[in-house]
Design a protein around this motif. Structure first.
Motif, PDB file in Angstrom:
ATOM      1  N   ALA A   1     -14.553  -2.555   3.852  1.00  0.00           N
ATOM      2  CA  ALA A   1     -13.177  -2.053   3.942  1.00  0.00           C
ATOM      3  C   ALA A   1     -12.662  -2.134   5.387  1.00  0.00           C
ATOM      4  CB  ALA A   1     -13.119  -0.616   3.442  1.00  0.00           C
ATOM      5  N   PHE A   2     -11.337  -2.118   5.513  1.00  0.00           N
ATOM      6  CA  PHE A   2     -10.688  -2.135   6.819  1.00  0.00           C
ATOM      7  C   PHE A   2     -10.645  -0.732   7.424  1.00  0.00           C
ATOM      8  CE2 PHE A   2      -8.254  -5.223   4.176  1.00  0.00           C
ATOM      9  CZ  PHE A   2      -8.507  -6.388   4.883  1.00  0.00           C
ATOM     10  N   VAL A   3     -10.758  -0.644   8.738  1.00  0.00           N
ATOM     11  CA  VAL A   3     -10.307   0.574   9.406  1.00  0.00           C
ATOM     12  C   VAL A   3      -8.782   0.487   9.484  1.00  0.00           C
ATOM     13  CG1 VAL A   3     -12.445   0.861  10.683  1.00  0.00           C
ATOM     14  CG2 VAL A   3     -10.548  -0.412  11.726  1.00  0.00           C
ATOM     15  N   TYR A   4      -8.148   1.608   9.811  1.00  0.00           N
ATOM     16  CA  TYR A   4      -6.682   1.669   9.719  1.00  0.00           C
ATOM     17  C   TYR A   4      -5.997   0.652  10.622  1.00  0.00           C
ATOM     18  CZ  TYR A   4      -1.964   3.644   9.536  1.00  0.00           C
ATOM     19  OH  TYR A   4      -0.617   3.822   9.364  1.00  0.00           O
ATOM     20  N   ASP A   5      -6.405   0.576  11.866  1.00  0.00           N
ATOM     21  CA  ASP A   5      -5.743  -0.343  12.796  1.00  0.00           C
ATOM     22  C   ASP A   5      -5.850  -1.785  12.309  1.00  0.00           C
ATOM     23  OD1 ASP A   5      -4.982   1.732  14.407  1.00  0.00           O
ATOM     24  OD2 ASP A   5      -6.528   1.413  15.924  1.00  0.00           O
ATOM     25  N   THR A   6      -7.008  -2.150  11.778  1.00  0.00           N
ATOM     26  CA  THR A   6      -7.196  -3.519  11.283  1.00  0.00           C
ATOM     27  C   THR A   6      -6.308  -3.784  10.075  1.00  0.00           C
ATOM     28  OG1 THR A   6      -9.479  -3.538  12.072  1.00  0.00           O
ATOM     29  CG2 THR A   6      -8.885  -5.186  10.434  1.00  0.00           C
ATOM     30  N   TYR A   7      -6.170  -2.790   9.203  1.00  0.00           N
ATOM     31  CA  TYR A   7      -5.299  -2.938   8.034  1.00  0.00           C
ATOM     32  C   TYR A   7      -3.862  -3.177   8.461  1.00  0.00           C
ATOM     33  CZ  TYR A   7      -2.613  -1.713   3.872  1.00  0.00           C
ATOM     34  OH  TYR A   7      -1.715  -1.737   2.831  1.00  0.00           O
ATOM     35  N   ARG A   8      -3.370  -2.360   9.376  1.00  0.00           N
ATOM     36  CA  ARG A   8      -1.986  -2.518   9.836  1.00  0.00           C
ATOM     37  C   ARG A   8      -1.804  -3.846  10.571  1.00  0.00           C
ATOM     38  NH1 ARG A   8       1.249   2.260   9.941  1.00  0.00           N
ATOM     39  NH2 ARG A   8       2.830   0.869  10.820  1.00  0.00           N
ATOM     40  N   GLU A   9      -2.774  -4.233  11.375  1.00  0.00           N
ATOM     41  CA  GLU A   9      -2.689  -5.514  12.089  1.00  0.00           C
ATOM     42  C   GLU A   9      -2.688  -6.688  11.118  1.00  0.00           C
ATOM     43  OE1 GLU A   9      -6.035  -5.290  14.656  1.00  0.00           O
ATOM     44  OE2 GLU A   9      -5.098  -3.827  16.023  1.00  0.00           O
ATOM     45  N   ALA A  10      -3.438  -6.572  10.026  1.00  0.00           N
ATOM     46  CA  ALA A  10      -3.478  -7.650   9.031  1.00  0.00           C
ATOM     47  C   ALA A  10      -2.137  -7.793   8.331  1.00  0.00           C
ATOM     48  CB  ALA A  10      -4.587  -7.387   8.014  1.00  0.00           C
ATOM     49  N   LEU A  11      -1.471  -6.671   8.058  1.00  0.00           N
ATOM     50  CA  LEU A  11      -0.135  -6.733   7.466  1.00  0.00           C
ATOM     51  C   LEU A  11       0.857  -7.364   8.441  1.00  0.00           C
ATOM     52  CD1 LEU A  11       0.142  -3.249   5.715  1.00  0.00           C
ATOM     53  CD2 LEU A  11      -0.348  -5.463   4.653  1.00  0.00           C
ATOM     54  N   ASP A  12       0.779  -6.974   9.708  1.00  0.00           N
ATOM     55  CA  ASP A  12       1.668  -7.556  10.719  1.00  0.00           C
ATOM     56  C   ASP A  12       1.437  -9.060  10.842  1.00  0.00           C
ATOM     57  OD1 ASP A  12       2.780  -5.087  11.254  1.00  0.00           O
ATOM     58  OD2 ASP A  12       1.507  -4.688  13.003  1.00  0.00           O
ATOM     59  N   ALA A  13       0.171  -9.472  10.778  1.00  0.00           N
ATOM     60  CA  ALA A  13      -0.157 -10.898  10.881  1.00  0.00           C
ATOM     61  C   ALA A  13       0.413 -11.669   9.695  1.00  0.00           C
ATOM     62  CB  ALA A  13      -1.673 -11.078  10.957  1.00  0.00           C
ATOM     63  N   LEU A  14       0.297 -11.096   8.504  1.00  0.00           N
ATOM     64  CA  LEU A  14       0.869 -11.737   7.315  1.00  0.00           C
ATOM     65  C   LEU A  14       2.357 -11.981   7.506  1.00  0.00           C
ATOM     66  CD1 LEU A  14       0.883 -12.556   4.275  1.00  0.00           C
ATOM     67  CD2 LEU A  14       1.286 -10.134   3.776  1.00  0.00           C
ATOM     68  N   LEU A  15       3.065 -10.978   8.004  1.00  0.00           N
ATOM     69  CA  LEU A  15       4.513 -11.090   8.182  1.00  0.00           C
ATOM     70  C   LEU A  15       4.873 -12.054   9.304  1.00  0.00           C
ATOM     71  CD1 LEU A  15       5.565  -7.355   7.730  1.00  0.00           C
ATOM     72  CD2 LEU A  15       5.466  -9.186   6.022  1.00  0.00           C
ATOM     73  N   ALA A  16       3.937 -12.277  10.214  1.00  0.00           N
ATOM     74  CA  ALA A  16       4.163 -13.224  11.309  1.00  0.00           C
ATOM     75  C   ALA A  16       3.756 -14.640  10.926  1.00  0.00           C
ATOM     76  CB  ALA A  16       3.397 -12.777  12.556  1.00  0.00           C
ATOM     77  N   GLY A  17       3.321 -14.820   9.671  1.00  0.00           N
ATOM     78  CA  GLY A  17       2.971 -16.152   9.194  1.00  0.00           C
ATOM     79  C   GLY A  17       1.496 -16.484   9.246  1.00  0.00           C
ATOM     80  N   ASP A  18       0.654 -15.469   9.489  1.00  0.00           N
ATOM     81  CA  ASP A  18      -0.789 -15.686   9.541  1.00  0.00           C
ATOM     82  C   ASP A  18      -1.455 -14.930   8.393  1.00  0.00           C
ATOM     83  OD1 ASP A  18      -3.458 -15.959  10.043  1.00  0.00           O
ATOM     84  OD2 ASP A  18      -3.451 -14.925  11.981  1.00  0.00           O
ATOM     85  N   PRO A  19      -1.722 -15.602   7.270  1.00  0.00           N
ATOM     86  CA  PRO A  19      -2.292 -14.933   6.106  1.00  0.00           C
ATOM     87  C   PRO A  19      -3.821 -14.960   6.076  1.00  0.00           C
ATOM     88  CG  PRO A  19      -1.650 -17.141   5.501  1.00  0.00           C
ATOM     89  CD  PRO A  19      -1.363 -16.999   6.985  1.00  0.00           C
ATOM     90  N   THR A  20      -4.460 -15.039   7.232  1.00  0.00           N
ATOM     91  CA  THR A  20      -5.908 -15.200   7.293  1.00  0.00           C
ATOM     92  C   THR A  20      -6.636 -14.050   6.616  1.00  0.00           C
ATOM     93  OG1 THR A  20      -5.692 -16.379   9.386  1.00  0.00           O
ATOM     94  CG2 THR A  20      -7.874 -15.553   8.824  1.00  0.00           C
TER      95      THR A  20
END
Length: 203
Positions: free
Chosen positions: A15-34
């Protein structure tokens, strides 16, 4: 919830820690769906709206004293494992509050896991037969036993759902609007009271 139900450690470890979860959502919105990838563009649009909601709640939320006290009084180490998705409107309203509440106690280890990548886990915690999210699992760190669950909505709102459905009929858009209006007016207080009661119950 079944008596003495446990969660496999692999779900917690992955599972993600909170900061990683939020960063992953931000990355998705920035065009990085890794890390998080929604192929449906409408889900990306919902995620964008929800990230904005979470940012607003981050700035305005203030925990109730009762919840702070319950967190500080916690006498055992627990995981808070949240089953969620970025596109979920209910999750956007509750996750910032859950995250802030978890910071009150060093005994709470907060993690996030995506529902659609972990269907087997989600199937163990259905709400009226539905894979409704978010779903918070409070898990004993020593035994992996599920001590309590919360979600997908605060009890106060859940109790109002039949009344809201009666008012809007089959209009899903109006239903969503009514739900968001309720969240905006309540300002997270019902969520905090639910979490306080659950913490008091497992301490």
């Amino acid at each position: 919830m079944a008596e003495n139900q446990t969660v496999a450690q692999e779900y917690i470890d992955n599972a993600f820690v909170y900061d990683t979860y939020r960063e992953a959502l931000d990355a998705l919105l920035a065009g990085d769906p890794t890390i998080i990838n929604y192929e449906d563009s409408s889900l990306v649009d919902y995620t964008r709206l929800n990230v904005s909601r979470m940012q607003r709640i981050d700035k305005t939320n203030r925990l109730l004293d009762g919840l702070r006290n319950a967190g500080r009084a916690l006498n055992r180490s627990i995981f808070w494992l949240v089953i969620t998705e970025g596109w979920c409107g209910d999750a956007a309203q509750s996750i910032p509050i859950i995250a802030e509440a978890a910071q009150v106690s060093e005994k709470i280890d907060l993690r996030f896991i995506l529902r659609d990548n972990n269907v087997d886990l989600m199937e163990q915690f259905l709400t009226n037969g539905s894979r409704s999210i978010p779903k918070l699992l409070m898990i004993c760190q020593k035994t992996n036993e599920v001590l309590a669950t919360w979600g997908p909505r605060p009890q106060e709102l859940t109790d109002l759902i039949p009344e809201i459905k009666k008012a809007v009929g089959e209009d899903k858009q109006q239903f969503s609007i009514k739900i968001q209006q309720w969240y905006n007016k309540n300002k997270g207080k019902a969520i905090m009271k639910d979490l306080e009661a659950l913490l008091n119950g497992i301490s």
